[in-house]
Design an enzyme around this catalytic site. Structure first.
Site, PDB file in Angstrom:
ATOM      1  CD  GLU A 212     -12.847  10.072   2.936  1.00  0.00           C
ATOM      2  OE1 GLU A 212     -13.288   9.697   1.840  1.00  0.00           O
ATOM      3  OE2 GLU A 212     -13.228  11.111   3.501  1.00  0.00           O
ATOM      4  CB  CYS A 246     -11.054   4.825  -3.698  1.00  0.00           C
ATOM      5  SG  CYS A 246     -10.579   6.574  -3.698  1.00  0.00           S
TER       6      CYS A 246
HETATM    7  P1  NAD Z   1      -7.017  -2.038   3.717  1.00  0.00           P
HETATM    8  O1  NAD Z   1      -8.349  -1.855   4.328  1.00  0.00           O
HETATM    9  O2  NAD Z   1      -6.525  -3.427   3.530  1.00  0.00           O
HETATM   10  O3  NAD Z   1      -5.883  -1.287   4.579  1.00  0.00           O
HETATM   11  C1  NAD Z   1      -5.984   0.062   4.989  1.00  0.00           C
HETATM   12  C2  NAD Z   1      -5.275   0.256   6.301  1.00  0.00           C
HETATM   13  O4  NAD Z   1      -5.859  -0.578   7.297  1.00  0.00           O
HETATM   14  C3  NAD Z   1      -3.787  -0.086   6.272  1.00  0.00           C
HETATM   15  O5  NAD Z   1      -3.099   0.916   6.993  1.00  0.00           O
HETATM   16  C4  NAD Z   1      -3.716  -1.432   6.950  1.00  0.00           C
HETATM   17  O6  NAD Z   1      -2.503  -1.640   7.664  1.00  0.00           O
HETATM   18  C5  NAD Z   1      -4.865  -1.401   7.932  1.00  0.00           C
HETATM   19  N1  NAD Z   1      -5.463  -2.726   8.159  1.00  0.00           N
HETATM   20  C6  NAD Z   1      -5.554  -3.757   7.277  1.00  0.00           C
HETATM   21  N2  NAD Z   1      -6.202  -4.804   7.852  1.00  0.00           N
HETATM   22  C7  NAD Z   1      -6.515  -4.422   9.095  1.00  0.00           C
HETATM   23  C8  NAD Z   1      -7.206  -5.056  10.191  1.00  0.00           C
HETATM   24  N3  NAD Z   1      -7.684  -6.289  10.092  1.00  0.00           N
HETATM   25  N4  NAD Z   1      -7.373  -4.358  11.325  1.00  0.00           N
HETATM   26  C9  NAD Z   1      -6.907  -3.092  11.434  1.00  0.00           C
HETATM   27  N5  NAD Z   1      -6.258  -2.448  10.442  1.00  0.00           N
HETATM   28  C10 NAD Z   1      -6.054  -3.098   9.303  1.00  0.00           C
HETATM   29  O7  NAD Z   1      -7.056  -1.238   2.329  1.00  0.00           O
HETATM   30  P2  NAD Z   1      -5.961  -1.122   1.197  1.00  0.00           P
HETATM   31  O8  NAD Z   1      -5.812  -2.425   0.509  1.00  0.00           O
HETATM   32  O9  NAD Z   1      -4.742  -0.456   1.733  1.00  0.00           O
HETATM   33  O10 NAD Z   1      -6.643  -0.080   0.210  1.00  0.00           O
HETATM   34  C11 NAD Z   1      -7.565  -0.443  -0.773  1.00  0.00           C
HETATM   35  C12 NAD Z   1      -8.958  -0.039  -0.381  1.00  0.00           C
HETATM   36  O11 NAD Z   1      -8.968   1.297   0.056  1.00  0.00           O
HETATM   37  C13 NAD Z   1      -9.929  -0.089  -1.571  1.00  0.00           C
HETATM   38  O12 NAD Z   1     -11.163  -0.590  -1.130  1.00  0.00           O
HETATM   39  C14 NAD Z   1     -10.072   1.370  -1.975  1.00  0.00           C
HETATM   40  O13 NAD Z   1     -11.274   1.662  -2.626  1.00  0.00           O
HETATM   41  C15 NAD Z   1      -9.975   2.043  -0.645  1.00  0.00           C
HETATM   42  N6  NAD Z   1      -9.539   3.439  -0.790  1.00  0.00           N
HETATM   43  C16 NAD Z   1     -10.410   4.429  -0.507  1.00  0.00           C
HETATM   44  C17 NAD Z   1     -10.026   5.753  -0.681  1.00  0.00           C
HETATM   45  C18 NAD Z   1     -10.959   6.897  -0.386  1.00  0.00           C
HETATM   46  O14 NAD Z   1     -10.481   8.020  -0.293  1.00  0.00           O
HETATM   47  N7  NAD Z   1     -12.240   6.670  -0.240  1.00  0.00           N
HETATM   48  C19 NAD Z   1      -8.740   6.053  -1.147  1.00  0.00           C
HETATM   49  C20 NAD Z   1      -7.880   4.995  -1.422  1.00  0.00           C
HETATM   50  C21 NAD Z   1      -8.277   3.691  -1.236  1.00  0.00           C
END
Ligand code: NAD
Length: 465
Positions: A212, A246
């Site tokens: 997602e 998002c």
């Molecule tokens: P992110 O990708 O930075 O982090 C998400 C998760 O991944 C966290 O639990 C984090 O600890 C983990 N993570 C971060 N870096 C990592 C790595 N290098 N390796 C493994 N795991 C890692 O995202 P965010 O900043 O928490 O959220 C914002 C993003 O999420 C935006 O792009 C937004 O559009 C998207 N989002 C999508 C939805 C949806 O339902 N489609 C909902 C909410 C947010």
């Protein structure tokens, strides 16, 4: 970290053993778990609201509607429908006397990663179908909303034995330790960039994934709409949670001659909704989650302005408070048009020909959502048939997600797979095809398929039409 890694390994092995018991649980047992989850979330609602306030000053109203009520209504939907969804589905079979069924069995061991912007909802919402489908599960909340994460830990540890549902807090290191394990299914909510890391890790074990992700969700406004009426729908979508959604409209396309009228209505909406006696009403506007994101947004704004954009309102950044901002004259090569904004900045772009808008949308990665405002079905149909996106709301923003009979998810760069309602139940289930063969002797032609083939080949060739 070594001890934590060992603990993760131990819990994973525990769940590996226990998954077979959970797999065989009845509808009633699964519903009971969901009821307990619902009661715990309701009980902890004041603490959830407070934690969201601590993490990024999410307004209490938004906390209740988007974090608590969404989860509760999804639980209610599962409680009402789970029995029906779990029923094997009998399908027509090709041969006489045979029966064919699709049986829904759990995928097994699931991993759920959530993002920080809806730290409670994005963790528990996917847990509902994971439980409903009979899986064991490990959750990893986002480290960027630590107060909310602590409430989630409290809820999970009070309700579930760790052999069934466990939760591990932490950042990239913990994420990587979890991604090393051979889960059967991974549901990840977060950025497209990290989504790729997750999919690569899943590939090592051929785990299925639900990703997602995000993207740049465009809004197209057709000229024959009542701008005054539709502006609140667009501006609310943009500025709720300070644009950190998002599904938030990323940028807006409007006919050249309607630009000024549109901007005026957005300015009025912002004044009405977020200001009191000329002062920003901080209680109703969430903060940017951290300094890093605030300076990222400031960078996008500065770059747009250097390239000729005009700030029509807002543009003020005070620590993590980012005033609702409207930009016009934004150039296509500005950084703000290259990456997901994920903040309260609304670039308003103009067009004269709808074909140009469609071309621009199709030149970018497929968005998570697309919004078209028009009373003309030809315009709507043209936009829908010539673009793609995870989902669409026509004449509003974001609402397709809350429609329980629609799947929610992205497409390619904005995501893979879907959930909510039955789509979530199926996403966390393996659809196992089961054929019940008729007793031996029922079909006189049965041995025809077996060797020796002498003489049969010619007969078969004659039969093929
Ligand atoms: P992110 O990708 O930075 O982090 C998400 C998760 O991944 C966290 O639990 C984090 O600890 C983990 N993570 C971060 N870096 C990592 C790595 N290098 N390796 C493994 N795991 C890692 O995202 P965010 O900043 O928490 O959220 C914002 C993003 O999420 C935006 O792009 C937004 O559009 C998207 N989002 C999508 C939805 C949806 O339902 N489609 C909902 C909410 C947010």
């Amino acid at each position: 970290m070594k001890d934590y890694n060992d603990k993760i390994q131990t819990v994973f092995q525990l769940q590996k053993q226990h998954q077979h018991i959970v797999k065989q649980t009845s509808t009633a047992v699964r519903i009971e778990k969901l009821q307990k989850l619902k009661a715990a979330i309701l009980r902890e609602t004041p603490a959830i609201i407070e934690a969201l306030q601590v993490d990024f000053a999410k307004p209490s109203f938004e906390a209740i509607t988007t974090e608590v009520m969404t989860v509760i209504s999804e639980i209610d939907l599962f409680i009402e429908n789970l029995e029906k969804w779990m029923e094997p589905v009998e399908v027509p079979s090709r041969n006489k006397g045979e029966t064919a069924k699709i049986v829904y069995e759990p995928k097994g061991q699931c991993l759920i990663f959530s993002a920080w912007n809806f730290p409670i909802m994005l963790l528990f919402y996917p847990l509902i179908p994971a439980i409903g489908a009979g899986n064991v599960c490990i959750l990893k909340p986002s480290e960027m909303a630590p107060a909310s994460s602590r409430i989630a830990v409290k809820i999970v540890r009070e309700l579930f034995d760790e052999s069934e549902v466990a939760i591990f807090e932490g950042g990239v290191e913990v994420a990587n330790a979890l991604l090393d394990l051979p889960f059967n299914h991974i549901l990840f909510t977060g950025s497209t960039q990290v989504g790729k890391v997750v999919m690569q890790a899943a590939a090592k074990h051929l785990a299925s994934v639900t990703l997602e992700l995000g993207g740049k969700c465009p809004v197209i406004i057709d000229e024959h709409v009542d701008l005054e009426k539709i502006v609140p729908r667009i501006a609310f979508g943009k500025f709720a949670n300070a644009g950190q959604i998002c599904l938030a409209p990323d940028h807006v396309y409007i006919k050249e001659e309607q630009l000024e009228e549109f901007v005026r209505y957005v300015q009025e909406f912002i004044q009405r909704s977020y200001f009191e006696n000329g002062e920003l009403n901080q209680a109703d506007l969430a903060k940017i989650v951290n300094d890093r994101n605030a300076s990222r947004l400031q960078g996008l704004l500065d770059d747009a302005v250097i390239r000729g954009a005009n700030i029509r309102c807002g543009g003020i950044v005070d620590g993590r408070t980012f005033y609702p901002t409207v930009l016009t004259d934004v150039q296509n090569d500005a950084k703000i048009m290259q990456e997901e904004i994920f903040g309260p900045i609304m670039p308003v772009l103009t067009y004269t020909d709808l074909n140009d808008v469609i071309q621009q949308i199709n030149a970018r990665p497929k968005p998570l959502a697309l919004y078209v405002f028009s009373d003309n079905t030809d315009v709507v149909d043209t936009v829908l048939s010539r673009t793609t996106s995870g989902g669409v709301t026509v004449n509003d923003t974001m609402l397709h997600m809350s429609e329980p009979n629609l799947p929610f998810g992205g497409v390619n760069e904005s995501g893979i797979g879907r959930y909510t309602g039955i789509f979530g139940f199926k996403e966390f289930s393996h659809e196992r095809g089961v054929l019940y063969k008729a007793p031996v002797g029922t079909n006189p032609m049965e041995s025809f398929a077996h060797a020796p083939y002498k003489g049969k080949f010619e007969k078969l060739v004659k039969k093929i039409k």
